[in-house]
Design an enzyme around this catalytic site. Structure first.
Site, short mmCIF file in Angstrom:
data_model
loop_
_atom_site.label_atom_id
_atom_site.label_comp_id
_atom_site.label_asym_id
_atom_site.label_seq_id
_atom_site.Cartn_x
_atom_site.Cartn_y
_atom_site.Cartn_z
N ASP A 46 69.76 -68.10 9.71
CA ASP A 46 69.60 -69.49 9.26
C ASP A 46 68.27 -70.06 9.77
O ASP A 46 67.91 -71.19 9.46
CB ASP A 46 70.80 -70.36 9.66
CG ASP A 46 71.03 -70.41 11.16
OD1 ASP A 46 70.31 -69.72 11.91
OD2 ASP A 46 71.95 -71.14 11.60
N SER A 47 67.50 -69.22 10.51
CA SER A 47 66.12 -69.58 10.83
C SER A 47 65.32 -69.78 9.54
O SER A 47 64.22 -70.34 9.57
CB SER A 47 65.46 -68.48 11.69
OG SER A 47 65.66 -67.21 11.12
N ASP A 85 73.87 -65.08 8.25
CA ASP A 85 74.27 -66.13 9.19
C ASP A 85 75.21 -67.12 8.52
O ASP A 85 74.97 -67.56 7.39
CB ASP A 85 73.02 -66.90 9.65
CG ASP A 85 72.69 -66.67 11.10
OD1 ASP A 85 73.57 -66.23 11.86
OD2 ASP A 85 71.52 -66.93 11.47
N LYS A 115 77.37 -63.53 10.83
CA LYS A 115 77.11 -63.85 12.24
C LYS A 115 77.44 -65.32 12.46
O LYS A 115 77.12 -66.16 11.61
CB LYS A 115 75.64 -63.58 12.60
CG LYS A 115 75.27 -64.04 14.01
CD LYS A 115 73.93 -63.51 14.46
CE LYS A 115 72.73 -64.30 14.05
NZ LYS A 115 72.71 -65.72 14.49
N GLU A 184 70.62 -64.54 22.99
CA GLU A 184 69.30 -65.16 22.80
C GLU A 184 68.85 -65.90 24.05
O GLU A 184 69.59 -66.72 24.61
CB GLU A 184 69.35 -66.12 21.60
CG GLU A 184 68.00 -66.80 21.35
CD GLU A 184 67.89 -67.46 19.98
OE1 GLU A 184 68.79 -67.33 19.15
OE2 GLU A 184 66.84 -68.12 19.77
O1 KIV Z 1 68.60 -67.29 12.53
C1 KIV Z 1 68.06 -66.38 13.18
O2 KIV Z 1 67.00 -65.87 12.82
C2 KIV Z 1 68.73 -65.92 14.39
C3 KIV Z 1 67.95 -65.03 15.30
C4 KIV Z 1 67.04 -65.88 16.11
C5 KIV Z 1 68.82 -64.19 16.13
O3 KIV Z 1 69.84 -66.26 14.62
#
Ligand code: KIV
Length: 270
Positions: A46-47, A85, A115, A184
């Site tokens: 979700d980044s 995510d 995730k 993290e």
């Molecule tokens: O959203 C993402 O990219 C993440 C990573 C930082 C592990 O959760």
């Protein structure tokens, strides 16, 4: 050609001390490049809220955003294990809601696993989603969706008590059925302690070298996203400036009339 890794292989790799890598991807083109590389896993993180959509954080990201980005990644990387995510708000209302949204990521986003962020308190949600037949990766330490509750984007688990709390979170998530745990932004010693405590693989991002695997945000590791570069990011390339230089050369050549030249133009038949 690379063969998609399966969950028991990840556990076996941990037992054999063989490390694996994961990288984010949010679109078809990048996913197909990752698919041609040795990287074993893709995270449609979700980044993407920051990297693709320009938000300040991950909270505004929706299920529709995630599905929209998971689909082309799955199409581009058929030989890479893909984790999608669960966005903020998609698993904090009820177990039923969490299962419904995890089902959507699997059925509409074509991912291999989902995730979700959180420790002990989300373990019952993890258990419900796993019992519904959906593989889950957990995420502890700095959890960006709830960073404001943690006092911002700060290193977690810095005291013995805080590190012990993270070990307990990891054990609860393992017991709930998570098949891997992202850790993290914690000290190396905390990453080591959590990794030693659980039998499922850990995937570190800013959690030291003892984790079983590592994950990085692609746009950070190639120098394309420079709004904020965390200490844990290693830049394996610096393509942001190369892209800007190419764009400026193009603009200059258009302005001064040197592009397009005869080699990029068509003639007519006499
Ligand atoms: O959203 C993402 O990219 C993440 C990573 C930082 C592990 O959760």
């Amino acid at each position: 050609m690379k063969k998609k890794i399966v969950i028991p292989q990840l556990k076996a790799m941990k037992a054999q001390g063989r490390k694996f890598s994961m990288v984010t991807a949010y679109d078809y083109l990048l996913a197909s490049l990752v698919d041609q590389s040795d990287v074993e896993m893709i995270l449609v993180g979700d980044s993407l809220g920051m990297v693709m959509l320009g938000y300040d954080g991950t909270v505004p990201v929706t299920m529709e955003d995630m599905i929209h980005h998971c689909r082309p990644v799955a199409k581009g990387a058929p030989n890479t294990f893909i984790v999608g995510d669960m966005p903020f708000g998609s698993y904090n209302i009820s177990r039923k809601d969490a299962i419904h949204n995890a089902n959507r990521l699997m059925k509409e986003g074509y991912v291999d696993a989902v995730k979700l962020e959180g420790g002990k308190t989300v373990a019952p949600i993890v258990a419900a989603v796993v019992e519904a037949g959906i593989p889950v990766v957990a995420h502890i330490g700095l959890t960006p969706q709830t960073a404001s509750q943690l006092g911002g984007f700060k290193v977690q688990g810095k005291t013995d008590e805080a590190a012990q709390q993270l070990v307990e979170d990891a054990l609860a998530l393992e017991a709930a059925g998570a098949f891997a745990i992202v850790i993290e932004c914690v000290p190396v010693a905390a990453g080591r302690a959590i990794t030693a405590a659980v039998s499922v693989p850990t995937i570190g991002i800013g959690a030291g070298w003892d984790c079983d695997g590592q994950v990085l945000v692609f746009h950070d590791m190639v120098g394309m996203f420079d709004r904020f570069v965390p200490k844990f990011v290693k830049q394996y390339a610096n393509i942001g400036p190369t892209i800007k230089e190419a764009l400026n050369t193009y603009a200059r050549e258009v302005a001064d009339g040197t592009f397009p030249g005869p080699e990029h133009s068509f003639g007519v038949n006499k």
